[in-house]
Design an enzyme around this catalytic site. Structure first.
Site, PDB file in Angstrom:
ATOM      1  N   TYR A 170       0.846  -1.197   0.000  1.00  0.00           N
ATOM      2  CA  TYR A 170       0.000   0.000   0.000  1.00  0.00           C
ATOM      3  C   TYR A 170       0.882   1.248   0.000  1.00  0.00           C
ATOM      4  O   TYR A 170       2.007   1.224   0.459  1.00  0.00           O
ATOM      5  CB  TYR A 170      -1.010   0.003   1.146  1.00  0.00           C
ATOM      6  N   CYS A 171       0.351   2.300  -0.590  1.00  0.00           N
ATOM      7  CA  CYS A 171       1.080   3.554  -0.781  1.00  0.00           C
ATOM      8  C   CYS A 171       2.466   3.308  -1.386  1.00  0.00           C
ATOM      9  O   CYS A 171       3.487   3.697  -0.815  1.00  0.00           O
ATOM     10  CB  CYS A 171       1.203   4.312   0.542  1.00  0.00           C
TER      11      CYS A 171
END
Length: 279
Positions: free
Chosen positions: A148-149
């Site tokens: 994620y990110c």
């Protein structure tokens, strides 16, 4: 001496620890605090500062996340899992904050020398390496696909991401922020965000390409290093590293003189977040 070494070996460092006091507060307060520090450090009203902060069960969304086709459903899912969604004022996408994630902000001034974006990232990378000598030669910075990110300064060991870096620039001040997954399960945090995006997209075509999360590519430092660190252990390490980097480290939270400016930035962050979440 390189620019990165010069930026780390400040004559004076200010240290502001909110790793305990911030748990019961909204993460919005932390973004307001970093805006305050950017202003103060950038304008020469405070020395370079390192701030540590922890927030309980929060998912910090990026600007693109609030444009998900089914963003309301996705946010409601997070709330059913006990996580509060907020929108941050720096780049990137959704990240998880909880009691096992330590956030560190390094706030520097561009008042006397220019600091480009890559240098800001390299400063934080070097600082993280100083914190974990047992990982010498193992910490790498490159995009971990499936995390994620994701970004070019994902920090990983053996291909598994444990940290991500972002930057915020304001009034000639630069806040370089890292989240360190110290305790717990990195893959469980990633699975939460996987479900968030699945609910938020629901197969709809989107202009922005949201990440397809693969939980197994994320882990905590304890999982990667086979250690039993607590967040508090790392806060102590930060203080020890600062003592090696400078002869003058002042532990100081927001002062009475700085409070009015802090309240200004706090209100701005709250108003912006409310506008984002209500789309």
């Amino acid at each position: 001496m390189s620019q990165i070494e010069t930026l780390l070996q400040q004559e004076n460092w200010r240290f502001w620890d909110q790793s305990l006091s911030g748990k019961s507060r909204s993460a919005l307060e932390s973004f307001a605090a970093d805006d305050l520090l950017c202003h103060l450090v950038g304008q020469g009203q405070s020395p370079a500062t390192i701030r540590t902060w922890v927030h309980t069960n929060t998912v910090v969304l990026g600007i693109q996340d609030h444009r998900l086709p089914f963003v309301d459903d996705a946010q409601n899912f997070l709330r059913t899992q006990g996580f509060a969604p907020i929108v941050r004022n720096s780049g990137g996408l959704a990240v998880v904050l909880d009691d096992g994630v330590l956030n560190v902000s390094i706030v520097l001034s561009e008042n006397k020398q220019s600091i480009d974006i890559s240098t800001g990232y390299e400063v934080m990378l070097e600082f993280v390496k100083l914190l974990f000598p047992e990982a010498e030669g193992k910490i790498e910075a490159y995009e971990i696909v499936g995390s994620y990110c994701p970004g070019s300064y994902d920090l990983s060991i053996g291909g598994k991401k444990f940290a991500g870096i972002s930057q915020r620039r304001l009034r000639q001040g630069i806040a370089v922020q890292v989240y360190l997954c110290v305790e717990g399960s990195g893959s469980e945090r990633a699975d939460l965000i996987r479900q968030f995006y699945e609910i938020g997209v629901q197969g709809e075509e989107t202009k922005f390409s949201y990440p397809i999360i693969k939980p197994k590519v994320m882990a905590s430092l304890n999982e990667l290093l086979h250690t039993n660190f607590t967040v508090e252990d790392i806060v102590i390490r930060i203080q020890q590293v600062l003592q090696h980097l400078s002869t003058n480290v002042v532990t100081q939270s927001v002062t009475q003189d700085e409070m009015e400016l802090y309240q200004f930035y706090m209100q701005r962050v709250v108003d912006r977040n409310k506008k984002m979440l209500t789309k």
